[in-house]
Enzyme design. Structure first.
Site, PDB file in Angstrom:
ATOM      1  N   GLY A 272       0.822  -1.208   0.000  1.00 54.35           N
ATOM      2  CA  GLY A 272       0.000   0.000   0.000  1.00 54.35           C
ATOM      3  C   GLY A 272       0.850   1.250   0.000  1.00 54.35           C
ATOM      4  O   GLY A 272       2.009   1.232  -0.420  1.00 54.35           O
ATOM      5  N   SER A 273       0.280   2.336   0.493  1.00 51.42           N
ATOM      6  CA  SER A 273       0.955   3.633   0.414  1.00 51.42           C
ATOM      7  C   SER A 273       2.168   3.691   1.336  1.00 51.42           C
ATOM      8  O   SER A 273       2.195   3.107   2.414  1.00 51.42           O
ATOM      9  CB  SER A 273      -0.016   4.760   0.789  1.00 51.42           C
ATOM     10  OG  SER A 273      -0.170   4.844   2.189  1.00 51.42           O
TER      11      SER A 273
ATOM     12  N   GLU B 209       5.690  -3.035   0.682  1.00 54.21           N
ATOM     13  CA  GLU B 209       5.723  -2.829  -0.761  1.00 54.21           C
ATOM     14  C   GLU B 209       4.928  -1.574  -1.095  1.00 54.21           C
ATOM     15  O   GLU B 209       3.712  -1.541  -0.970  1.00 54.21           O
ATOM     16  CB  GLU B 209       5.133  -4.045  -1.489  1.00 54.21           C
ATOM     17  CG  GLU B 209       5.283  -3.973  -2.994  1.00 54.21           C
ATOM     18  CD  GLU B 209       4.610  -5.142  -3.683  1.00 54.21           C
ATOM     19  OE1 GLU B 209       3.781  -4.891  -4.580  1.00 54.21           O
ATOM     20  OE2 GLU B 209       4.891  -6.302  -3.322  1.00 54.21           O
TER      21      GLU B 209
ATOM     22  N   CYS C 211       2.237  -0.620  -9.104  1.00 48.84           N
ATOM     23  CA  CYS C 211       3.392   0.058  -8.491  1.00 48.84           C
ATOM     24  C   CYS C 211       4.621   0.083  -9.386  1.00 48.84           C
ATOM     25  O   CYS C 211       5.564   0.820  -9.116  1.00 48.84           O
ATOM     26  CB  CYS C 211       3.727  -0.582  -7.144  1.00 48.84           C
ATOM     27  SG  CYS C 211       3.939  -2.358  -7.219  1.00 48.84           S
TER      28      CYS C 211
ATOM     29  N   GLU D  48       4.551   9.357  -7.815  1.00 44.30           N
ATOM     30  CA  GLU D  48       3.954   8.212  -8.504  1.00 44.30           C
ATOM     31  C   GLU D  48       2.565   8.622  -8.984  1.00 44.30           C
ATOM     32  O   GLU D  48       1.729   9.035  -8.180  1.00 44.30           O
ATOM     33  CB  GLU D  48       3.854   7.009  -7.562  1.00 44.30           C
ATOM     34  CG  GLU D  48       3.232   5.798  -8.230  1.00 44.30           C
ATOM     35  CD  GLU D  48       3.004   4.644  -7.266  1.00 44.30           C
ATOM     36  OE1 GLU D  48       2.982   3.489  -7.733  1.00 44.30           O
ATOM     37  OE2 GLU D  48       2.835   4.893  -6.054  1.00 44.30           O
TER      38      GLU D  48
END
Length: 466
Positions: free
Chosen positions: A216-217, A237, A271, A366
């Site tokens: 996640g964030s 991650e 991602c 991102e």
């Protein structure tokens, strides 16, 4: 929180209510922890390796019989187009297979003794044993495959696991939990909690948790890491900006479809999506224009339609954010070659921006949306410097026919993986996968996760007969 509170799951495409699910609170979180810890604490409860293999083989069979059902569930709740969701389901089935095969590879090794006078008459070896209770917090963008990576790995390694799926996409997780139960996974070994973030934080920071798997964030991941109990291991991650270096000799015929797929797959909500493409000035505008022509032809729409190539963003507020970032890039000098507009409350047109400023949000953060930026460069080393300038370092790529240039670029790019003549979003589930620096910590990839979810124990035997 009242135990009667419900989570409403909406279709990201048309905001239609799919299902309401009862949520649980802190009492149920404590109950889940007690069950999981009691299970692990008593070795007589542990499931032998051969039995875990049998169960996971049954899981594969059941999943194969439900491919269509699982595909539609994932596409409907997550918005990834049907065709790509089916690929995800097939990957998830293969992931279970990889985990079952990896059980037999969780081995130790002999440690040499007798190398000094003090170590004679001894034999020593290590074994691997489960690390303990695993807590998994998952993300929305691969609602089935990520759950496999975060639950089956733990179960295969011999660890009880408590998983919290993303609040936007819990249905694939619940469907998978039913499959695990049907396949013979004893009740408390894999527990799913539909709960809020506050209760989830209490789960992962509890001292009975030995391992946290978080996808996640970065903001949430690093915060949770700071709150972990002493000794809790973690794999975090987070996102990346996925830079690509394109040299003048690149094979454009092969490269362009790869970059378009890598950039607009799942509307860029991956991602390692292609985001920043640095192209030598001699071909930069041609590459950008050709990408734009291909992106314009992509079919955007209902993820349940088998013709759809790009689906919705997960929430309307993400469309608002992407729209604002693209507008900023345009106003500060970036050239919008295609897209640059919302198509509905939930869909944004695939967008290619040529030479946006380096200080624009699309260059600094991102994007996590269907936007690819193409930058012209004169000096490859300066392009690599720009690619490395952000704190996010995950996967990257270089396109060239020159092996020396490819190898030099691989060495200089700050990334955990660099693809040569392939897009940044390439992944198979048995390879190591994870970010470095702000993009994460620890490694995913099924064999690597299983290894991290175990720990070594050494046995030293002393005998005058050795």
């Amino acid at each position: 929180m009242s135990k009667h509170k419900t989570l409403k799951v909406f279709s990201p495409y048309d905001n239609r209510l799919i299902k309401e699910i009862p949520m649980v609170g802190e009492n149920e979180v404590e109950n889940a922890l007690e069950k999981a810890y009691a299970l692990f604490d008593d070795r007589s409860n542990w499931i032998p390796a051969f039995k875990r293999i049998e169960i996971l083989e049954k899981v594969q069979e059941l999943m194969k019989s439900k491919i269509e059902e699982l595909t539609k569930t994932a596409a409907e709740e997550g918005g990834k187009p049907y065709v790509d969701s089916k690929v995800e389901v097939l990957r998830a089935i293969n992931g279970v297979k990889i985990a079952s095969e990896e059980i037999g590879r969780l081995t130790g090794k002999q440690i040499p003794m007798g190398l000094t006078q003090a170590s004679v008459n001894r034999v020593a070896f290590t074994t691997r044993e489960p690390i303990g209770v695993v807590a998994s917090i998952s993300a929305f963008n691969h609602p089935l495959n990520l759950i496999v990576h975060q639950t089956v790995t733990a179960f295969a390694a011999g660890c009880p696991v408590i998983v919290k799926p993303a609040s936007t996409t819990p249905l694939s997780c619940l469907a998978f939990a039913d499959i695990l139960k049907e396949a013979g996974v004893p009740d408390p070994w894999v527990q799913v909690l539909i709960t809020d973030n506050e209760a989830a934080e209490k789960l992962v920071t509890d001292q009975r948790i030995n391992y946290l798997s978080f996808i996640g964030s970065a903001k949430v991941g690093w915060y949770l890491k700071s709150k972990l109990a002493p000794g809790t291991r973690c794999a975090l991650e987070h996102g990346g900006a996925a830079p690509v270096i394109v040299e003048p000799d690149a094979n454009l015929e092969d490269m362009l479809p790869a970059l378009v797929k890598g950039g607009f797959y799942h509307a860029g909500q991956v991602c390692v999506s292609v985001q920043k493409v640095f192209v030598h000035e001699s071909i930069a505008k041609k590459v950008a224009d050709d990408m734009a022509k291909m992106a314009e032809k992509l079919i955007v729409g209902d993820p349940l339609d088998e013709k759809t190539e790009v689906g919705p963003l997960i929430l309307p507020k993400e469309v608002d954010r992407v729209e604002a970032w693209v507008k900023e890039a345009k106003e500060t000098g970036g050239e919008i070659l295609c897209g640059g507009k919302r198509l509905s409350d939930s869909c944004y047109a695939p967008t290619v921006i040529y030479n946006p400023p380096q200080d624009a949000k699309v260059s600094q953060e991102e994007i996590f949306g269907p936007v690819v930026c193409v930058y012209s460069y004169e000096d490859r080393n300066k392009a690599i410097e720009q690619a490395n300038a952000l704190p996010y370092h995950f996967q990257a790529a270089v396109f060239t026919k020159d092996l020396d240039i490819a190898l030099d670029t691989v060495q200089k790019l700050n990334a955990t993986a660099v693809m040569i003549n392939d897009h940044t979003a390439f992944r198979v589930d048995w390879m190591p996968f994870g970010g470095r620096d702000a993009s994460g910590e620890g490694l995913g990839g099924i064999p690597y996760s299983m290894h991290e979810m175990t720990r070594e124990k050494m046995m030293v035997i002393k005998s005058k007969f050795l």
